[in-house]
Design a protein around this motif. Structure first.
Motif, PDB file in Angstrom:
ATOM      1  N   VAL A   1    -101.437  11.016   4.865  1.00 21.89           N
ATOM      2  CA  VAL A   1    -102.142  12.012   4.041  1.00 21.89           C
ATOM      3  C   VAL A   1    -102.690  13.171   4.864  1.00 21.89           C
ATOM      4  CG1 VAL A   1    -102.755  10.511   2.103  1.00 21.89           C
ATOM      5  CG2 VAL A   1    -104.227  10.572   4.132  1.00 21.89           C
ATOM      6  N   GLY A   2    -103.014  12.921   6.134  1.00 20.18           N
ATOM      7  CA  GLY A   2    -103.542  13.981   6.988  1.00 20.18           C
ATOM      8  C   GLY A   2    -102.512  15.040   7.335  1.00 20.18           C
ATOM      9  N   GLY A   3    -101.258  14.764   6.998  1.00 21.34           N
ATOM     10  CA  GLY A   3    -100.192  15.697   7.359  1.00 21.34           C
ATOM     11  C   GLY A   3     -99.904  16.759   6.318  1.00 21.34           C
ATOM     12  N   LYS A   4    -100.710  16.849   5.274  1.00 24.19           N
ATOM     13  CA  LYS A   4    -100.443  17.803   4.191  1.00 24.19           C
ATOM     14  C   LYS A   4    -100.274  19.231   4.710  1.00 24.19           C
ATOM     15  CE  LYS A   4    -102.322  19.673  -0.120  1.00 24.19           C
ATOM     16  NZ  LYS A   4    -103.420  19.643  -1.105  1.00 24.19           N
ATOM     17  N   GLY A   5    -101.108  19.613   5.652  1.00 29.39           N
ATOM     18  CA  GLY A   5    -101.061  20.983   6.169  1.00 29.39           C
ATOM     19  C   GLY A   5     -99.835  21.285   7.020  1.00 29.39           C
ATOM     20  N   TYR A   6     -99.059  20.250   7.347  1.00 23.06           N
ATOM     21  CA  TYR A   6     -97.892  20.446   8.204  1.00 23.06           C
ATOM     22  C   TYR A   6     -96.578  20.516   7.423  1.00 23.06           C
ATOM     23  CZ  TYR A   6    -101.095  19.261  11.985  1.00 23.06           C
ATOM     24  OH  TYR A   6    -102.141  19.250  12.869  1.00 23.06           O
ATOM     25  N   ILE A   7     -96.638  20.412   6.085  1.00 27.80           N
ATOM     26  CA  ILE A   7     -95.398  20.412   5.300  1.00 27.80           C
ATOM     27  C   ILE A   7     -94.604  21.694   5.517  1.00 27.80           C
ATOM     28  CG2 ILE A   7     -94.439  20.429   2.962  1.00 27.80           C
ATOM     29  CD1 ILE A   7     -96.671  18.534   2.110  1.00 27.80           C
ATOM     30  N   SER A   8     -95.264  22.841   5.452  1.00 29.17           N
ATOM     31  CA  SER A   8     -94.571  24.122   5.634  1.00 29.17           C
ATOM     32  C   SER A   8     -93.994  24.238   7.045  1.00 29.17           C
ATOM     33  CB  SER A   8     -95.525  25.290   5.363  1.00 29.17           C
ATOM     34  OG  SER A   8     -95.884  25.324   3.995  1.00 29.17           O
ATOM     35  N   PHE A   9     -94.734  23.761   8.040  1.00 31.87           N
ATOM     36  CA  PHE A   9     -94.237  23.792   9.418  1.00 31.87           C
ATOM     37  C   PHE A   9     -92.984  22.942   9.564  1.00 31.87           C
ATOM     38  CE2 PHE A   9     -94.046  21.575  13.523  1.00 31.87           C
ATOM     39  CZ  PHE A   9     -93.834  22.658  14.366  1.00 31.87           C
ATOM     40  N   LEU A  10     -93.007  21.742   8.990  1.00 31.94           N
ATOM     41  CA  LEU A  10     -91.848  20.846   9.076  1.00 31.94           C
ATOM     42  C   LEU A  10     -90.630  21.455   8.392  1.00 31.94           C
ATOM     43  CD1 LEU A  10     -93.686  17.465   8.345  1.00 31.94           C
ATOM     44  CD2 LEU A  10     -92.616  18.126  10.513  1.00 31.94           C
ATOM     45  N   LEU A  11     -90.859  22.103   7.248  1.00 30.50           N
ATOM     46  CA  LEU A  11     -89.755  22.778   6.568  1.00 30.50           C
ATOM     47  C   LEU A  11     -89.228  23.922   7.430  1.00 30.50           C
ATOM     48  CD1 LEU A  11     -88.000  23.045   4.038  1.00 30.50           C
ATOM     49  CD2 LEU A  11     -89.726  24.579   3.096  1.00 30.50           C
ATOM     50  N   GLY A  12     -90.130  24.639   8.098  1.00 33.36           N
ATOM     51  CA  GLY A  12     -89.724  25.708   9.001  1.00 33.36           C
ATOM     52  C   GLY A  12     -88.842  25.193  10.133  1.00 33.36           C
ATOM     53  N   VAL A  13     -89.160  24.003  10.643  1.00 30.35           N
ATOM     54  CA  VAL A  13     -88.335  23.384  11.695  1.00 30.35           C
ATOM     55  C   VAL A  13     -86.913  23.139  11.183  1.00 30.35           C
ATOM     56  CG1 VAL A  13     -88.001  21.269  13.063  1.00 30.35           C
ATOM     57  CG2 VAL A  13     -90.276  22.310  12.899  1.00 30.35           C
ATOM     58  N   ILE A  14     -86.816  22.629   9.938  1.00 29.08           N
ATOM     59  CA  ILE A  14     -85.502  22.374   9.332  1.00 29.08           C
ATOM     60  C   ILE A  14     -84.725  23.682   9.178  1.00 29.08           C
ATOM     61  CG2 ILE A  14     -84.309  21.528   7.260  1.00 29.08           C
ATOM     62  CD1 ILE A  14     -86.822  19.717   6.816  1.00 29.08           C
ATOM     63  N   MET A  15     -85.405  24.720   8.703  1.00 32.03           N
ATOM     64  CA  MET A  15     -84.748  26.009   8.489  1.00 32.03           C
ATOM     65  C   MET A  15     -84.356  26.666   9.821  1.00 32.03           C
ATOM     66  SD  MET A  15     -84.417  26.474   5.237  1.00 32.03           S
ATOM     67  CE  MET A  15     -84.044  24.724   5.214  1.00 32.03           C
ATOM     68  N   PHE A  16     -85.176  26.491  10.853  1.00 31.29           N
ATOM     69  CA  PHE A  16     -84.827  26.997  12.189  1.00 31.29           C
ATOM     70  C   PHE A  16     -83.539  26.324  12.668  1.00 31.29           C
ATOM     71  CE2 PHE A  16     -85.106  26.325  16.841  1.00 31.29           C
ATOM     72  CZ  PHE A  16     -85.013  27.643  17.256  1.00 31.29           C
ATOM     73  N   GLY A  17     -83.449  25.027  12.428  1.00 34.01           N
ATOM     74  CA  GLY A  17     -82.234  24.291  12.784  1.00 34.01           C
ATOM     75  C   GLY A  17     -81.021  24.817  12.036  1.00 34.01           C
ATOM     76  N   MET A  18     -81.220  25.155  10.759  1.00 26.87           N
ATOM     77  CA  MET A  18     -80.129  25.730   9.975  1.00 26.87           C
ATOM     78  C   MET A  18     -79.681  27.054  10.598  1.00 26.87           C
ATOM     79  SD  MET A  18     -80.105  26.757   5.917  1.00 26.87           S
ATOM     80  CE  MET A  18     -78.629  27.461   5.155  1.00 26.87           C
TER      81      MET A  18
ATOM     82  N   GLY B   1     -83.788  31.360  14.234  1.00 26.79           N
ATOM     83  CA  GLY B   1     -82.735  30.481  14.733  1.00 26.79           C
ATOM     84  C   GLY B   1     -81.455  31.234  15.049  1.00 26.79           C
ATOM     85  N   VAL B   2     -81.082  32.170  14.179  1.00 24.15           N
ATOM     86  CA  VAL B   2     -79.877  32.993  14.393  1.00 24.15           C
ATOM     87  C   VAL B   2     -80.035  33.843  15.657  1.00 24.15           C
ATOM     88  CG1 VAL B   2     -78.521  34.914  13.470  1.00 24.15           C
ATOM     89  CG2 VAL B   2     -79.208  33.044  11.960  1.00 24.15           C
ATOM     90  N   ILE B   3     -81.228  34.423  15.849  1.00 26.17           N
ATOM     91  CA  ILE B   3     -81.488  35.263  17.032  1.00 26.17           C
ATOM     92  C   ILE B   3     -81.420  34.426  18.306  1.00 26.17           C
ATOM     93  CG2 ILE B   3     -83.249  36.628  18.240  1.00 26.17           C
ATOM     94  CD1 ILE B   3     -84.186  37.588  15.440  1.00 26.17           C
ATOM     95  N   VAL B   4     -82.059  33.259  18.274  1.00 25.70           N
ATOM     96  CA  VAL B   4     -82.036  32.361  19.444  1.00 25.70           C
ATOM     97  C   VAL B   4     -80.609  31.979  19.794  1.00 25.70           C
ATOM     98  CG1 VAL B   4     -82.645  30.043  20.263  1.00 25.70           C
ATOM     99  CG2 VAL B   4     -84.366  31.466  19.140  1.00 25.70           C
ATOM    100  N   LYS B   5     -79.810  31.672  18.769  1.00 22.34           N
ATOM    101  CA  LYS B   5     -78.405  31.304  19.017  1.00 22.34           C
ATOM    102  C   LYS B   5     -77.636  32.461  19.627  1.00 22.34           C
ATOM    103  CE  LYS B   5     -74.239  29.423  16.932  1.00 22.34           C
ATOM    104  NZ  LYS B   5     -73.568  28.939  15.714  1.00 22.34           N
ATOM    105  N   ALA B   6     -77.895  33.682  19.150  1.00 17.54           N
ATOM    106  CA  ALA B   6     -77.200  34.866  19.660  1.00 17.54           C
ATOM    107  C   ALA B   6     -77.567  35.148  21.121  1.00 17.54           C
ATOM    108  CB  ALA B   6     -77.521  36.075  18.796  1.00 17.54           C
TER     109      ALA B   6
END
Length: 309
Positions: free
Chosen positions: A34-51, A177-182
């Motif tokens: 339950v303490g991780g509620k504030g990290y949901i957006s960050f975790l999604l950002g990690v997934i999108m960075f990977g994409m 993520g695209v910039i880092v890859k480039a």
């Protein structure tokens, strides 16, 4: 293949199992998450960075090489899933928070897992990746607009705030993520081998956190939400298949569009619900995260055995 790659491959191949396991952990040991509620957006950002790290110019060339196929997939996705969500919410007379949650997940872009399922189904992976990429890139406009149009029946929707949140947790990490890859192509390619592991950890944590936060509501309303989520997902597959068939697409393309239609970025749904609505609105996204990986795996296995007649 090194240890990280082997672990990543194993975890990616057993993705559905981990989603179910962490959903169960979130339910029976909520205090751990339950303490991780504030990290949901960050975790999604990690997934999108990977994409973003996995996107290549070939994915976008595909859009221009066969724009009609990609357009059919994107339009089908944003037409079928939001409409189904609204019809189910009205027909079943869902409580406002659940109705908004179902519509919210229905208005999200394609999920990252859909590309894996398209590959397993022996479908047109290039088409699936392009549909997922385009549906994600237009999500800042399409998702708030559709939510406002369909969920405004139940409550006031702040479309500007939704737009900014999607930009920050989806588009910015993808572009980064695209910039880092480039700039660091070799290093990006090496790190991409660990992406299934990183993405799986992020997704299962989002599921566990949302389930933990909403344990009480799930006990009260879980059966109706499960029923709606299953109907939404299965009907999405069915209508997605026939939508692609309506335009005369071959079987490999129909497989891709079916899976891109029925599988949502439910992590985004959970993040938006947690930030903008009653916590109960996040439950459909959490359950969708669990269910669509199970149904997607089953459908991909069946599709893999199906050949063009």
């Amino acid at each position: 293949m090194n240890t990280v790659e082997r672990i990543s491959k194993f975890v990616g191949g057993t993705f559905s199992v981990w989603v179910i396991l962490f959903a169960i952990l979130g339910f029976f040991a909520p205090e751990a998450f339950v303490g991780g509620k504030g990290y949901i957006s960050f975790l999604l950002g990690v997934i999108m960075f990977g994409m973003g790290l996995t996107l290549s110019s070939a994915d976008f060339r595909e859009v221009f090489r066969r724009p009609v196929d990609v357009l059919i997939g994107v339009v089908g996705h944003y037409l079928i899933m939001p409409s189904l969500a609204y019809v189910l919410a009205v027909t079943l007379n869902l409580p406002p928070d659940i109705a908004v949650g179902v519509i919210l997940v229905g208005c999200c872009p394609s999920g990252t897992a859909s590309n894996v399922m398209t590959y397993l189904s022996k479908g047109d992976v290039a088409l699936g990746v392009s549909v997922a990429a385009v549906s994600t890139l237009i999500a800042p406009i399409a998702t708030p607009a559709l939510i406002s149009l369909l969920a405004g029946h139940w409550m006031e929707i702040n479309t500007q705030s939704l737009f900014m949140d999607i930009i920050m947790v989806v588009i910015v990490p993808i572009v980064f993520g695209v910039i880092v890859k480039a700039l660091f192509n070799k290093q990006a390619e090496a790190s991409a081998k660990a992406l299934p592991l990183v993405s799986t950890i992020a997704i299962v944590l989002i599921v566990a956190i949302v389930v933990a936060i909403n344990k009480g509501k799930i006990v009260e309303t879980g059966l109706i939400i499960f029923a709606v989520v299953i109907l939404h997902n299965v009907l999405g597959y069915l209508l997605g298949y026939f939508f692609a068939k309506l335009f005369g697409l071959n079987l490999a393309k129909r497989k891709a569009i079916t899976l891109e239609t029925g599988m949502q970025n439910s992590g985004l749904g959970a993040a938006l619900a947690a930030a903008h609505f009653n916590p109960l609105a996040a439950v459909p996204s959490a359950i969708f995260s669990v269910w669509h990986n199970i149904s997607g795996s089953i459908l991909a296995t069946w599709f893999a055995k199906k050949e063009e007649q």
